[in-house]
Every structure is written in structure tokens, then in C-alpha cells.
Design an enzyme around this catalytic site. Structure first.
Site, PDB file in Angstrom:
ATOM      1  N   GLN A 143      -8.674  13.835   0.676  1.00  0.00           N
ATOM      2  CA  GLN A 143      -7.885  14.731  -0.147  1.00  0.00           C
ATOM      3  C   GLN A 143      -8.233  16.171   0.152  1.00  0.00           C
ATOM      4  O   GLN A 143      -9.229  16.461   0.832  1.00  0.00           O
ATOM      5  CB  GLN A 143      -8.130  14.436  -1.626  1.00  0.00           C
ATOM      6  CG  GLN A 143      -7.662  13.065  -2.050  1.00  0.00           C
ATOM      7  CD  GLN A 143      -7.833  12.864  -3.552  1.00  0.00           C
ATOM      8  OE1 GLN A 143      -7.261  13.576  -4.356  1.00  0.00           O
ATOM      9  NE2 GLN A 143      -8.630  11.887  -3.935  1.00  0.00           N
ATOM     10  N   ASN A 147     -13.088  10.263  -0.641  1.00  0.00           N
ATOM     11  CA  ASN A 147     -13.714   9.420  -1.642  1.00  0.00           C
ATOM     12  C   ASN A 147     -13.477   7.989  -1.188  1.00  0.00           C
ATOM     13  O   ASN A 147     -12.341   7.551  -1.142  1.00  0.00           O
ATOM     14  CB  ASN A 147     -13.038   9.698  -2.977  1.00  0.00           C
ATOM     15  CG  ASN A 147     -13.931   9.425  -4.113  1.00  0.00           C
ATOM     16  OD1 ASN A 147     -15.143   9.353  -3.927  1.00  0.00           O
ATOM     17  ND2 ASN A 147     -13.372   9.265  -5.276  1.00  0.00           N
ATOM     18  N   CYS A 194       0.840  -1.210   0.000  1.00  0.00           N
ATOM     19  CA  CYS A 194       0.000   0.000   0.000  1.00  0.00           C
ATOM     20  C   CYS A 194       0.870   1.253   0.000  1.00  0.00           C
ATOM     21  O   CYS A 194       1.735   1.410   0.845  1.00  0.00           O
ATOM     22  CB  CYS A 194      -0.908  -0.001   1.244  1.00  0.00           C
ATOM     23  SG  CYS A 194      -1.699   1.593   1.531  1.00  0.00           S
ATOM     24  N   LYS A 254     -27.547   3.220  -6.786  1.00  0.00           N
ATOM     25  CA  LYS A 254     -28.286   4.196  -7.579  1.00  0.00           C
ATOM     26  C   LYS A 254     -27.385   4.675  -8.712  1.00  0.00           C
ATOM     27  O   LYS A 254     -26.212   4.977  -8.489  1.00  0.00           O
ATOM     28  CB  LYS A 254     -28.644   5.375  -6.664  1.00  0.00           C
ATOM     29  CG  LYS A 254     -29.028   6.652  -7.360  1.00  0.00           C
ATOM     30  CD  LYS A 254     -30.454   6.614  -7.819  1.00  0.00           C
ATOM     31  CE  LYS A 254     -30.853   7.878  -8.585  1.00  0.00           C
ATOM     32  NZ  LYS A 254     -32.123   7.703  -9.277  1.00  0.00           N
ATOM     33  N   HIS A 311      -8.160   7.498   3.815  1.00  0.00           N
ATOM     34  CA  HIS A 311      -7.536   8.775   3.470  1.00  0.00           C
ATOM     35  C   HIS A 311      -8.524   9.699   2.783  1.00  0.00           C
ATOM     36  O   HIS A 311      -9.543   9.261   2.255  1.00  0.00           O
ATOM     37  CB  HIS A 311      -6.331   8.546   2.550  1.00  0.00           C
ATOM     38  CG  HIS A 311      -6.695   8.122   1.156  1.00  0.00           C
ATOM     39  ND1 HIS A 311      -7.169   6.856   0.864  1.00  0.00           N
ATOM     40  CD2 HIS A 311      -6.665   8.791  -0.023  1.00  0.00           C
ATOM     41  CE1 HIS A 311      -7.401   6.767  -0.444  1.00  0.00           C
ATOM     42  NE2 HIS A 311      -7.108   7.927  -1.002  1.00  0.00           N
ATOM     43  N   HIS A 346      -4.137   0.369   8.128  1.00  0.00           N
ATOM     44  CA  HIS A 346      -4.635   0.121   6.774  1.00  0.00           C
ATOM     45  C   HIS A 346      -6.083  -0.371   6.778  1.00  0.00           C
ATOM     46  O   HIS A 346      -6.819  -0.206   5.803  1.00  0.00           O
ATOM     47  CB  HIS A 346      -3.731  -0.917   6.089  1.00  0.00           C
ATOM     48  CG  HIS A 346      -4.051  -1.183   4.651  1.00  0.00           C
ATOM     49  ND1 HIS A 346      -3.687  -0.324   3.639  1.00  0.00           N
ATOM     50  CD2 HIS A 346      -4.709  -2.207   4.052  1.00  0.00           C
ATOM     51  CE1 HIS A 346      -4.093  -0.812   2.478  1.00  0.00           C
ATOM     52  NE2 HIS A 346      -4.721  -1.956   2.690  1.00  0.00           N
ATOM     53  N   SER A 383      -8.941   4.306  -5.443  1.00  0.00           N
ATOM     54  CA  SER A 383      -7.912   3.363  -5.863  1.00  0.00           C
ATOM     55  C   SER A 383      -7.210   2.678  -4.694  1.00  0.00           C
ATOM     56  O   SER A 383      -6.442   1.769  -4.895  1.00  0.00           O
ATOM     57  CB  SER A 383      -6.878   4.089  -6.734  1.00  0.00           C
ATOM     58  OG  SER A 383      -6.390   5.232  -6.055  1.00  0.00           O
ATOM     59  N   CYS A 424       0.476   3.303   3.476  1.00  0.00           N
ATOM     60  CA  CYS A 424       0.878   2.794   4.788  1.00  0.00           C
ATOM     61  C   CYS A 424       2.201   3.436   5.233  1.00  0.00           C
ATOM     62  O   CYS A 424       3.029   3.809   4.394  1.00  0.00           O
ATOM     63  CB  CYS A 424       1.014   1.263   4.743  1.00  0.00           C
ATOM     64  SG  CYS A 424      -0.540   0.392   5.056  1.00  0.00           S
ATOM     65  N   HIS A 474      -6.873   2.162   1.986  1.00  0.00           N
ATOM     66  CA  HIS A 474      -6.297   2.789   3.176  1.00  0.00           C
ATOM     67  C   HIS A 474      -7.076   4.080   3.480  1.00  0.00           C
ATOM     68  O   HIS A 474      -7.288   4.889   2.585  1.00  0.00           O
ATOM     69  CB  HIS A 474      -4.819   3.111   2.927  1.00  0.00           C
ATOM     70  CG  HIS A 474      -4.083   3.486   4.175  1.00  0.00           C
ATOM     71  ND1 HIS A 474      -3.101   2.695   4.736  1.00  0.00           N
ATOM     72  CD2 HIS A 474      -4.213   4.554   5.005  1.00  0.00           C
ATOM     73  CE1 HIS A 474      -2.649   3.268   5.842  1.00  0.00           C
ATOM     74  NE2 HIS A 474      -3.311   4.401   6.026  1.00  0.00           N
TER      75      HIS A 474
END
Ligand SMILES: [Zn+2]
Ligand SMILES: [Zn+2]
Lengths: 373, 373
Positions: free
Chosen positions: B183, B168, B56, B337, B181, B128, B176, B59, B179
Site C-alpha cells: 500500500q 502488510n 480474489c 511475539k 500487494h 496470486h 485480508s 487478481c 495476493h
């Protein structure tokens, strides 16, 4: 003043572009197109559907969930959706006039209004295994003819002011049945998206006394760099402000307000252009290309316009009909663009420029990959 | 006048509701909630991630694609995205002032402007295998503290006027890496969505000399029917105009313009409310609930406001900070949906009412299903 050098420089750096139809921005990050992909990969189903599927509720002669039986149709077939999102106005509703519009209650904080309409399903073909990309132009012409007759008949209902014709294609778009079909939602109010566009067109007309999309089409034909393909009467292009990686607009070169204005030649030409665009799409990633596609055109009632800038009979002439194609695929048949995170909470963002997408679509063949020997 | 009887009647029929923040409509079809599902079903991955994953790139101590090595962090960790969608302004850019804004070229048809900014990644935890739904409140508090310090430091860059903090979550949202996180995109311009909201708040303030969201929060607390959960300082609710089936807004009861205004108690309280909302989400379908979540708050520069309705020092006070949660799931961990077809080309549409969704979320437990014995 905007030189080609400046344009090249700008288009190689992060920049924003303005959508003249919705008056919103899209963030463009051309330097980022090569970042590694680590996200979700979709499954791509091999397309080996039969001509007729006895379990499909859209195939000719089959029974639908609601209990009705489809006609043994030979070209197109239209019926009212058994699970319509909007319902026709009943004569008993007329007593509830007070209920129809609560446009300012609770201090303008909780605003709702009842609404009526009709949802129709339109089968494009009796063939379960075809799509517009592989249908004959003469068969697509039947679809266009049905758009015209439905726009006219449903649009004539006194509680219908807007008719949205659209197609939702592919499992990736949540489409529940691969049988080629579209929908038609006829509504009392103009939905958000065409409403924003009509307002922009009205403002432009007020300011310049010209049609926004007539001017835009002329400019794109002159510039060439975003054109996908062109015919005598129509042009398909990746709009300057495209959000989806391979978004396309299909527009008549002549100022047509709705499908009612199409001449016989233009109906044939539109049918062929629909096939050409869909075929290029399928050829891009050698897959049955998923998308949402729809027609934006004049409201069916002149009263539905927000600003009465012109006498009723001229108002519909403010609109320049066009089709939008919004496809989700980004890199392959299995890697899609997600509209999430910054897109949902901030604004749409794309890596590939509209010019790069147009070039890729422009260089593709118009013979379907499955029809090549 | 809007009686409970009329409200019940309206809310059982198709109707439209108005989003006071974006000034757009959503179509609501409550009669349709029981239609059969025939669409795509997503895969739901069993969540058995290790505490630490050597492959990852988020990590602690691991190497990222760009070559940098993550710190051996103990709570949160922030770094500049190796594939940022926007880039900082370089000193060499200053000579290109002419290039920065082409707000009216080609007759206003092709409008673009260069833009600068910073994209940062914020790891919520060294673990993680956790998400906000399962993190300790004290650990979430570190995330809130990092939001404050980043809003302050990145917001202070002279070319940054807006800081969008978002998360997200989930492969269904194209995320993607599992872990935990979020933004942080710091931009020169205010993105579309907060820009529309700020304009609505400015208009409301001009008209009523009160804050739109202060009034809305007070009304919802009085009405109760759309509240999910409440604390001393915050309230979470399904907004009247929700688009996503289980959309939630999390708002401070007090008028706070940005995370900078949070008191110590409010930071603790917000941390707990984040956990409570995320935990209810996970419990709804007994899955790690995917969503896009983000903070809308004051621009970091007063000049960024469109209308100068107040002196610079007062302008940021027009904004009432809040969080949006946009989750895609509809019926189960695997049925989502889709925002397609009519939604993309017309306007958003939902079957379940906001009141029904709020009731379901309200009735859920705040102990995570994986932590129950
Ligand atoms: Zn349009
Ligand atoms: Zn907001």
C-alpha cells in the site's frame, strides 16, 4: 472558537487527534467504519473453567515450573516471577558501577545500560474461573490493597524507581494462563510510556501551574460525550485520542499521585469502578473481553524525574495517577483490531470515533451477562 | 571506552538499549530466552494457492468490492483503495480553511485537525501465489519502479507532503488478502514514526554535521555482528535497538534521501536485496513469513520539516532512506511475539538479543525452501 457544528463536521471526515500525554497523533477515519471485513477471525473459547485447576501453576497449593509451591491463599497471592525479565541488583554488582551506564558510547550510536528490577506476579483470586468482571467488589478491594502494599514494599528497594502494575488478559493478548492475575514490574528507570506522560505533565505544569489530567478530567465531565461511567471519586472515559477501538482511561477526580494517596472510600470506589468497566467490556460482545490494563502513577523516587522543576518532595505531586485499558477487539468476540502496516510504520489509525465507542460502552448494563437469569 | 569483555558481560544480563531514531528504549532480557512457552499458538496455513483465484479482488481482470474491474495487468497494478482511510482534498474544502487546523482549542486539551490524502493499493504481481520471497528479481524491479513513479506522482499533489509505502503480509498481521500487494498512503502531515526519525536526524546533523544513518551504517559494517546480508549498494541488519525478534532494517550504503535518488544499478540491487531478506525470512521457520514492511524516506515537500535548519532545497537531504521489516514470529511458524502488557504500558521488551537474531538470519540460505529440490 470551536463550534459544535464545526466539531460535527470535522468528526465525520478523516482527521487527526493529538494525544496530550504522549504528544503523538492518531489518524481517525469515521467514514470508513462500514467497510467489509475480510481479515483473520479469532477463535473464541467457551469459558467453562473449573473453580480449581490441578494443572494451573497459579491455583492455590499447586507447584510452579520453578519448583516452588503456591500458598493455600484465600484472597490475593504475590510471588516473584520464576522467569523475570529483570533481576534484582546483587551486592556483587556494586563493583561493576562502570558497567551500569554507558550513555554515550560509539559516538552515541550504540547506547545501552544495564538495569535492575523485580518482576512479581499477583493472583487476584484463588478462584481459577473468575475475572475482575465477575469478582465481588470486596474481593477486588483485596487486589487494590495488594497494589498499595506492593507499590510500597517493592518501591522501597534502593534500585527501584518505578513500579508498573498491569494485567494482561486473554489468549489474544498472549496471556499464558486464564487464572485471574496481574503483574508488577519494578524498574530502575522509568519506562518509555510513563516517561513521555510525565514529561508532558511537567511541561503543562510549568506553563499553566495546573495539573494536565485534573484539567482534562474536569473538561470531559463537563462535555459528557466520552464518559463511560462515573462514581463519586472516579471517572472512566474513552480518551479523545484513543488508539484501540474501545480503549478506556480510569481516573480519580481528585489529584492523586499514586495508590498511596487513596483514601479508604476511594479504594472501595476504585474496586467498584474496576468491576463496572470490566463488566461493560464483557457485555459488549458477550465474551470474556481481552485487554492489557495498567496503572500509571508517580515514580517511587523523586530523582527519577527528568526535569527538576520542583523540590524533591513536590515532584511526585506532578503526576496524576490513572489506569489505561487497551483492548484489541473491534467488531465482535472474534474480530480484532490489528496494529500493523500504517500503524507500525506511520501512526495509529482508527475508524470508530472515541465518541461512538464511549456511547456504546455507556449504553451497556453493569450486570454481567453470565450472571443474568 | 567500551571493551568487548564489558559488552559481552552486559549483553548476557538484562539491559536497555536506546533507539537513536525514535529516542525510545527497549528492555533486553537475554537470560530469559529459554523460558517455557505456554501461550497462544497460531495456525499456520499450508500455502497451496492457485496462480489465479477467481474470487480474489486483486487478481487481474477481477471485479473489486467497489464495482471497478482490475486491468489484465502483466507486472504491477496500482489503484486507489476503495475504502481509503484518508480522502483527497476537494475543491469545496478550500472554503473550510478554518476547519483544517485547530491546533490549540479547549486550552490545548482537545486538539484535532482535518487531514487529506490518498490511499493506493499496489499489486506486486499478477500471480496470486507468489510473494517477494519467491518472485524473480526482474519482477521485483517492477515493484521498485512503481514505488518511484507513485512517490513522484502522488507526492506532487499539492496537499500531499509525505508518502508512506508499506506492505502488510500474512493473516497474522490482519492482512485480508494473500495476493502479493502493498500500500501507499500519501498524507498531508508527516506521520508520528517518520516524524520522530526526521527530528533525530536533524538534531544529529545540527550537532555533528553528518548523517546519522550514514554513520550508523558505516559502524555496523565495521562491527559485522548485526549484519544479515550485504550487497554492493545495500546492507540488511538487525538494528541494535530492534523490538521485534527478527526485525530488520535495509539501508543504502550511499546517502539516498528517497527512491528518486536510486540509480539504475541501485534499483536492481535493492530488488535483489528485497528478495534475499524475504527469502531468509521464509527459510527461518519454513513458512510464508508474516511482516509489516515499509519505506521511510524524505517528505515530498520541504515545508514539512519541523525545524528549518537548512534552505528548502537541502532539507530533504537530511533524510537517509531505509526500509523497516517488523515480523511478529518468535520461535516457529506458529509462536509469535505479543506486544502487550509491559510493552504497551511501559516499553518494548525482548529476550533474544539483536546479535543472536542477526546470527540466525545470517546463517540461512538464500534459496527458497520451496524451490529446493
Ligand atoms: Zn498514563
Ligand atoms: Zn525509519
Amino acid at each position: 472558537f470551536f463550534s459544535i457544528f464545526q466539531e460535527l463536521l470535522m468528526f465525520s471526515q478523516p482527521h487527526r487527534r493529538f494525544n496530550i500525554l504522549t504528544e503523538e497523533w492518531v489518524l481517525c477515519s469515521p467514514h470508513r467504519a462500514l467497510r467489509p471485513w475480510q481479515g483473520q477471525v479469532e477463535t473464541s473459547s467457551a469459558d467453562d473453567r473449573p473453580h480449581y485447576d490441578p494443572s494451573c501453576y497459579l491455583c492455590p497449593g499447586n507447584k510452579r515450573v520453578g519448583g516452588d509451591k503456591n500458598a493455600d491463599y484465600l484472597d490475593t497471592f504475590v510471588f516473584t516471577n520464576d522467569f523475570s525479565a529483570i533481576l534484582p541488583r546483587q551486592s556483587s554488582d556494586s563493583g561493576n558501577d562502570e558497567l551500569r551506564s554507558h550513555d554515550d558510547n560509539e559516538d552515541g550510536l550504540l547506547v545501552a545500560s544495564t538495569t535492575h528490577g523485580v518482576c512479581r506476579v499477583l493472583c487476584f483470586s484463588p478462584r481459577h474461573d473468575l475475572t475482575i468482571a465477575e469478582m465481588d467488589v470486596s474481593a477486588i478491594r483485596k487486589v487494590v490493597d495488594t497494589w498499595v502494599s506492593e507499590y510500597l514494599s517493592v518501591g522501597n528497594l534502593d534500585y527501584v524507581n518505578y513500579v508498573l502494575i498491569f494485567e494482561n488478559k486473554g489468549a489474544m493478548m498472549g496471556c499464558s494462563n486464564p487464572h485471574p492475575h496481574g503483574q508488577l514490574w519494578a524498574t530502575e528507570t522509568i519506562p518509555n510510556e510513563p516517561h513521555k506522560e510525565i514529561q508532558s505533565c511537567e511541561r503543562y505544569h510549568l506553563k499553566k501551574d495546573r495539573c494536565l489530567l485534573c484539567d482534562y478530567v474536569a473538561l470531559e465531565i463537563k462535555k459528557k460525550e466520552r464518559i463511560v461511567c462515573e462514581s463519586d471519586y472516579f471517572v472512566s472515559l474513552v480518551p479523545y485520542w484513543a488508539i484501540w477501538p474501545f480503549e478506556v482511561m480510569l481516573l480519580p477526580k481528585r489529584h492523586l499521585s499514586s495508590v498511596l494517596d487513596l483514601s479508604t472510600e476511594e479504594r472501595d470506589d476504585l474496586s467498584d469502578m474496576l468491576r463496572r468497566v470490566a463488566c461493560r467490556y464483557d457485555n459488549l460482545f458477550q465474551t470474556s473481553f481481552p485487554y492489557s490494563m495498567g496503572l500509571h502513577q508517580a515514580p517511587t523516587s523523586p530523582d527519577a524525574f527528568s526535569a527538576a522543576t520542583a523540590p524533591p518532595e513536590d515532584r511526585r505531586r506532578l503526576v496524576h495517577m490513572h489506569l489505561h485499558f487497551y483492548p484489541p477487539l473491534l467488531r465482535s468476540a472474534t474480530v480484532r483490531k490489528f496494529m500493523v502496516g500504517f500503524e507500525l510504520l506511520g501512526e495509529p489509525q482508527r475508524d470508530l470515533t472515541a465518541e461512538q465507542s464511549a456511547e456504546r460502552l455507556r449504553n451497556l448494563d453493569e450486570v454481567h451477562f453470565r450472571q443474568r437469569s
